[in-house]
Design a protein around this motif. Structure first.
Motif, PDB file in Angstrom:
ATOM      1  N   ARG A  41       0.828  -1.200   0.000  1.00 50.20           N
ATOM      2  CA  ARG A  41       0.000   0.000   0.000  1.00 50.20           C
ATOM      3  C   ARG A  41       0.866   1.255   0.000  1.00 50.20           C
ATOM      4  N   SER A  42       0.295   2.340  -0.484  1.00 54.96           N
ATOM      5  CA  SER A  42       0.996   3.614  -0.536  1.00 54.96           C
ATOM      6  C   SER A  42       1.193   4.180   0.867  1.00 54.96           C
ATOM      7  N   THR A  43       2.334   4.790   1.079  1.00 49.52           N
ATOM      8  CA  THR A  43       2.619   5.410   2.372  1.00 49.52           C
ATOM      9  C   THR A  43       2.381   6.916   2.353  1.00 49.52           C
ATOM     10  N   ILE A  44       2.171   7.508   1.157  1.00 47.88           N
ATOM     11  CA  ILE A  44       1.912   8.943   1.057  1.00 47.88           C
ATOM     12  C   ILE A  44       0.808   9.209   0.041  1.00 47.88           C
ATOM     13  N   THR A  45       0.324  10.444   0.037  1.00 49.94           N
ATOM     14  CA  THR A  45      -0.614  10.895  -0.984  1.00 49.94           C
ATOM     15  C   THR A  45       0.172  11.603  -2.078  1.00 49.94           C
ATOM     16  N   GLY A  46      -0.021  11.195  -3.318  1.00 51.89           N
ATOM     17  CA  GLY A  46       0.733  11.799  -4.405  1.00 51.89           C
ATOM     18  C   GLY A  46       0.436  11.122  -5.730  1.00 51.89           C
ATOM     19  N   MET A  47       1.372  11.297  -6.661  1.00 53.78           N
ATOM     20  CA  MET A  47       1.218  10.729  -8.006  1.00 53.78           C
ATOM     21  C   MET A  47       2.223   9.606  -8.218  1.00 53.78           C
ATOM     22  N   ILE A  48       1.783   8.552  -8.889  1.00 59.24           N
ATOM     23  CA  ILE A  48       2.665   7.457  -9.273  1.00 59.24           C
ATOM     24  C   ILE A  48       3.556   7.936 -10.425  1.00 59.24           C
TER      25      ILE A  48
END
Length: 388
Positions: free
Chosen positions: A193-200
């Motif tokens: 799972r992602s650890t931050i909010t952002g763009m791939i």
């Protein structure tokens, strides 16, 4: 003899006279230099130096698995915007046969130890019950009964501890076999799972690829690279000849080749303390944080860019072309020649300020109404405006 000398003298006079007439005639045919003039104007002058580089995210986060295995499925692709906690990929664990066998043997050993502890507890309970009946009748002392009770309690605690060890061995077996177990939450999971909010920014793996967890001997496999694309920086390099002119907190004007007619503001916040030799020259790395955009222009990570580092700036100041400025050969004082009549000029010492190499700020010495001599103008070619 006298007559011969007279003739020679007359001939010489005629020759010199002819030469004089020819010289005056040719000089008369030459174009006289007619100097034009220019006036000072108000403009904004910016002194700057340029650095080349690229636009990159301020912080990039590499998402790595906390367990080794094979990618079962990838749920995102480059360009997707995701939030912290969103599912990126799923892993199928491929257990190590040797580790799996050892874990299975540990479970068998733990079960044997639990059974032994249970039998010991049952034996101690029988002794405790008999001694308690004798103690209630006053046959044995309280001291002796306390010892028997403590032994019984110790046997009970040992059984509990061995049961905990059995559960631990079972969990370890589940982790090795499946990658997760009950009661551990996200400590061991096959879901990445992602650890931050952002763009791939990049997904370097595909379904079927083997991935390795990060440990003391390996950095681990990167499953995805994420960044907050609203926080971008300029990374570039300046030559050693320019690094002495710049300092932190200077304003930058960023131009991106792929985005025409657009300038992005930034602030210089890092200058490398050590240079690196590149192509025979020493280059120093610099970084500048881009200001928050006032529109929806999307700057892609990795785009080539140029940064104009603003060394000095003078807004709406009286200025002239730097080519109009002359310098006293002895004192090196700057001056210009101002028209006082038709092709008549006088010297005016001036005080100059910021220069961009083409225009220079004039702080004092002239006004906007003065006509300044273009002293270094080229003479017009023959046949173009000259006398015939």
């Amino acid at each position: 003899m006298k007559r011969t000398g007279t003739i020679i003298t007359l001939v010489l006079i005629a020759v010199f006279f002819s030469i004089g007439i020819w010289y005056i005639y040719t000089k008369d045919k030459q174009d006289p230099v007619v100097y034009t003039t220019e006036q000072a104007t108000n403009r904004t002058i910016v002194k700057k130096t340029v650095a080349t580089g690229s636009i990159v995210p301020k912080e990039e986060v590499l998402i790595k698995p906390n367990i080794s295995g094979i990618i079962k499925e990838v749920y995102v692709e480059a360009g997707d915007n995701i939030k912290a906690g969103d599912l990126i990929a799923q892993i199928d664990v491929v257990p190590n046969v040797s580790s799996l066998t050892n874990a299975k043997n540990n479970i068998a050993g733990a079960r044997t130890t639990v059974e032994t502890a249970r039998l010991a507890l049952a034996n101690q309970k029988s002794i405790y019950d008999r001694q308690k009946a004798l103690f209630d009748k006053g046959v044995i002392s309280a001291n002796d009964f306390d010892n028997i009770r403590n032994t019984y309690n110790a046997a009970e605690q040992r059984l509990k501890q061995e049961q905990v060890n059995l559960r631990s061995a079972s969990q370890n077996y589940d982790i090795i076999k499946t990658g997760t177990t009950s009661g551990l939450g996200n400590a061991a999971t096959t879901q990445i799972r992602s650890t931050i909010t952002g763009m791939i920014l990049d997904v370097p793996v595909k379904a079927g690829n083997q991935v390795i967890e990060a440990n003391n001997f390996n950095d681990g496999t990167t499953v995805a690279t994420l960044a907050d694309v609203e926080k971008m920086i300029f990374e570039g390099k300046v030559d050693e000849s320019e690094v002495g002119k710049i300092k932190e907190d200077l304003p930058l004007e960023i131009t991106v080749g792929a985005i025409e007619n657009k300038v992005f503001d930034a602030t210089l916040d890092y200058i490398a303390p050590k240079g690196v030799a590149e192509n025979g020259a020493i280059q120093f790395e610099i970084k500048g944080t881009l200001a928050k955009k006032d529109d929806d222009t999307f700057i892609r990570a990795g785009l080539s860019a140029n940064a104009s580092i603003i060394l000095e700036k003078a807004e709406d100041v009286l200025s002239i072309k730097e080519a109009l400025v002359q310098y006293d050969p002895k004192t090196k004082t700057p001056y210009v020649e101002v028209a006082t009549g038709d092709q008549e000029f006088e010297r005016r010492d001036i005080e100059v300020g910021v220069s961009d190499g083409i225009f220079v700020e004039v702080k004092s010495g002239i006004t906007a109404d003065d006509n300044i001599k273009v002293w270094n103008q080229l003479k017009a070619p023959a046949g173009f405006g000259g006398r015939g």
